[in-house]
Enzyme design. Sequence first.
Site, mmCIF file in Angstrom:
data_model
loop_
_atom_site.group_PDB
_atom_site.id
_atom_site.type_symbol
_atom_site.label_atom_id
_atom_site.label_comp_id
_atom_site.label_asym_id
_atom_site.label_seq_id
_atom_site.Cartn_x
_atom_site.Cartn_y
_atom_site.Cartn_z
ATOM 1 N N LYS A 1 -46.524 -10.693 10.758
ATOM 2 C CA LYS A 1 -45.452 -10.046 11.518
ATOM 3 C C LYS A 1 -44.863 -8.881 10.702
ATOM 4 C CE LYS A 1 -40.922 -10.957 13.431
ATOM 5 N NZ LYS A 1 -39.827 -11.904 13.517
ATOM 6 N N GLU B 1 -49.286 -12.981 0.080
ATOM 7 C CA GLU B 1 -50.547 -13.727 0.212
ATOM 8 C C GLU B 1 -51.496 -13.023 1.187
ATOM 9 O OE1 GLU B 1 -47.509 -14.915 0.391
ATOM 10 O OE2 GLU B 1 -47.335 -16.903 -0.536
ATOM 11 N N GLY C 1 -41.521 -15.917 13.254
ATOM 12 C CA GLY C 1 -42.880 -16.230 12.790
ATOM 13 C C GLY C 1 -43.343 -17.618 13.207
ATOM 14 N N ARG C 2 -42.498 -18.625 12.999
ATOM 15 C CA ARG C 2 -42.931 -20.004 13.276
ATOM 16 C C ARG C 2 -42.907 -20.329 14.768
ATOM 17 N NH1 ARG C 2 -38.451 -19.649 10.309
ATOM 18 N NH2 ARG C 2 -36.463 -20.382 11.110
ATOM 19 N N GLU D 1 -38.429 -25.273 8.058
ATOM 20 C CA GLU D 1 -37.991 -23.886 7.849
ATOM 21 C C GLU D 1 -36.847 -23.557 8.828
ATOM 22 O OE1 GLU D 1 -40.553 -20.269 8.502
ATOM 23 O OE2 GLU D 1 -40.625 -20.206 6.325
ATOM 24 N N HIS E 1 -54.336 -47.131 6.259
ATOM 25 C CA HIS E 1 -54.960 -47.657 5.043
ATOM 26 C C HIS E 1 -54.386 -46.968 3.821
ATOM 27 C CE1 HIS E 1 -57.761 -49.881 7.552
ATOM 28 N NE2 HIS E 1 -57.606 -48.852 8.364
ATOM 29 N N LYS F 1 -39.573 -15.557 -3.856
ATOM 30 C CA LYS F 1 -40.334 -14.300 -3.739
ATOM 31 C C LYS F 1 -39.777 -13.266 -4.714
ATOM 32 C CE LYS F 1 -41.247 -14.760 1.242
ATOM 33 N NZ LYS F 1 -41.066 -14.185 2.563
HETATM 34 O O1 F6P Z 1 -41.904 -16.628 3.851
HETATM 35 C C1 F6P Z 1 -41.702 -17.273 5.053
HETATM 36 C C2 F6P Z 1 -42.276 -16.486 6.202
HETATM 37 O O2 F6P Z 1 -41.498 -15.368 6.424
HETATM 38 C C3 F6P Z 1 -42.399 -17.324 7.461
HETATM 39 O O3 F6P Z 1 -41.215 -17.446 8.135
HETATM 40 C C4 F6P Z 1 -43.476 -16.592 8.173
HETATM 41 O O4 F6P Z 1 -44.045 -17.339 9.221
HETATM 42 C C5 F6P Z 1 -44.433 -16.326 7.046
HETATM 43 O O5 F6P Z 1 -43.606 -16.048 5.936
HETATM 44 C C6 F6P Z 1 -45.420 -15.210 7.250
HETATM 45 O O6 F6P Z 1 -44.774 -14.015 7.532
HETATM 46 P P1 F6P Z 1 -45.553 -12.773 8.102
HETATM 47 O O7 F6P Z 1 -46.120 -13.111 9.412
HETATM 48 O O8 F6P Z 1 -44.538 -11.663 8.173
HETATM 49 O O9 F6P Z 1 -46.655 -12.430 7.116
#
Ligand code: F6P
Length: 551
Positions: A206, A212, A266-267, A352, A383, A515
């Site tokens: 987003k 990452e 995002g979520r 979150e 189990h 971060k």
């Molecule tokens: O760091 C948390 C977060 O902002 C989440 O809320 C989000 O889903 C995820 O990182 C990924 O964010 P993006 O879609 O902006 O890469």
Amino acid sequence: MNSKSTSKSGQSVHNCVKTIQALNTRLGQPPNLAKRAKRWQFNAAGLALDMRRSAISDESLSEVLSLAKDRQIAQKIAGLIAGEPVNNTEQRAAHHSALRAIFDDSLSVSALEARGVFQRVCELANRIRQQLWHGFSGKPIRDVVNIGIGGSDLGPRLVCAALDDGAAQNSNAPAVHFAANIDPVELNRILRNCQPETTLFIVASKSFSTQETLENAKAARRWLLNSMQKADLAKHLVSISSNVEKATRFGIAAENIFPMWDWVGGRYSLWSAIGLPIAIAHGAEAFEALLRGAHAMDTHFASAPLEENLPVLLAALDFIHINALGAASVAVLPYAHQLALLPDYLQQLCMESNGKGVDRQGNRIDFATGPVVWGSAGTVGQHSFHQLLHQGSEAIPIDFILPLQAPHNAAHAEDARHRQLVANCLAQSKAFAEGKSVATAKQELLGGGASEAEASRLAPHKASPGQRSNIIIAMDSLNAGTLGALLALYEHRVYVQSILWDINAFDQWGVELGKQLGGPIDAALADNNTSPGSDEITNSWIKKYQSLNAK
Ligand code: F6P
């Protein structure tokens, strides 16, 4: 931040909790879970909710509903669905319901925009599935790799797995993979079985600024450029982002960027173009059915009376568990291997959203909010951790998820495994609620030939206290529609929790500190000559890292 320890909104939580606790003391704590056959069953959007073995009671529900009404729940539900700025720290809407209202006759502005993007997503998915999208060498795409994390990964990853029942797949559809972790191992494991000429990457972010995702996207671009020219990249990279400018600067062709909007968190975004991997893996019809299933739950949430409203009932039960009975965690146990990733997905959605320590006004709160959510697919957990659920010192509430029909009709007549899966789920639910008394355990031991002394010695070990509050969310079959309804149910349950606690479910400021601190530490790790910061513990690890990775 205001440092008052008990705000006005906190006071009403405490009052409600006190009343429920007094009720529970009178009724037994929680009310006897084994014998409540008549009430507490509800249906909506293809889901059947069985709360008969849960800690809810008419009296406690009525207390929670009166708190909910004090919090103006009806207006707040309407505000969410209408796209009002419910996220008050960022002044944004959380209008995920608009993403699945796109088939209605009259559309909101958000839904209209979303419909256009949905159509583009389906067109691209169809082209790929019909082998009409070709890589630079002219061959059709065989592998699609979604690079994203958090909400840009967990939703489509879950749905892609959930709709795969193990039956033979459309041989034209490419394999869809997911890479989230910045640890290179995850993407490397995927790419060792892929060919650049037949691989398409989806860079899903987003913000287009998540470390990452950007680092994995750069690695993917390097991998592609080992085999092709820069001009060929357009055939191998698409992106989903609200930051179109950054995605373009990264080198993704403008026509290959699918927009997202600030009004989708995002979520809560799997219903947007973030669902592209779903449409590629399972077809546009499945993606549409998923949205329609979620929309059916939205309609129920927006219109059902509070006493029969599934998200409201579940959030009320959560309040009773967490605030009145002191539960610190909730187990989610899907008795469907296809839903094995559901607990992972729910961890982001629930933790979150509601892992918060201040109310909407910034007052520190002194009552429990979002619990730890965990779990795994049944029967595997039986189990492993079920021992603690049955006899551990803490009573952990449990959500069972139970599709009743076997996943596909091709099962062999002698194959009893799905039936036994269902039997295990029903047995666990019963065992958690009813338990087994020491006297019964002793009788069983005596009946099995044990001596009086031996039976008395072993009976306390074999007894289970029961009274473990649990619910079953069942569906006739697990399909895109019922899955959409299930996920929307959890989204709205989380929202109602946040109304009861008076917290903002739609921001996530807590993730920022790590971060911020990561940047300077990374710089220190990278530069052998840089003296690291002033914190001795971190410095000691930086030095150790540098000595082991000296170039
Ligand atoms: O760091 C948390 C977060 O902002 C989440 O809320 C989000 O889903 C995820 O990182 C990924 O964010 P993006 O879609 O902006 O890469």
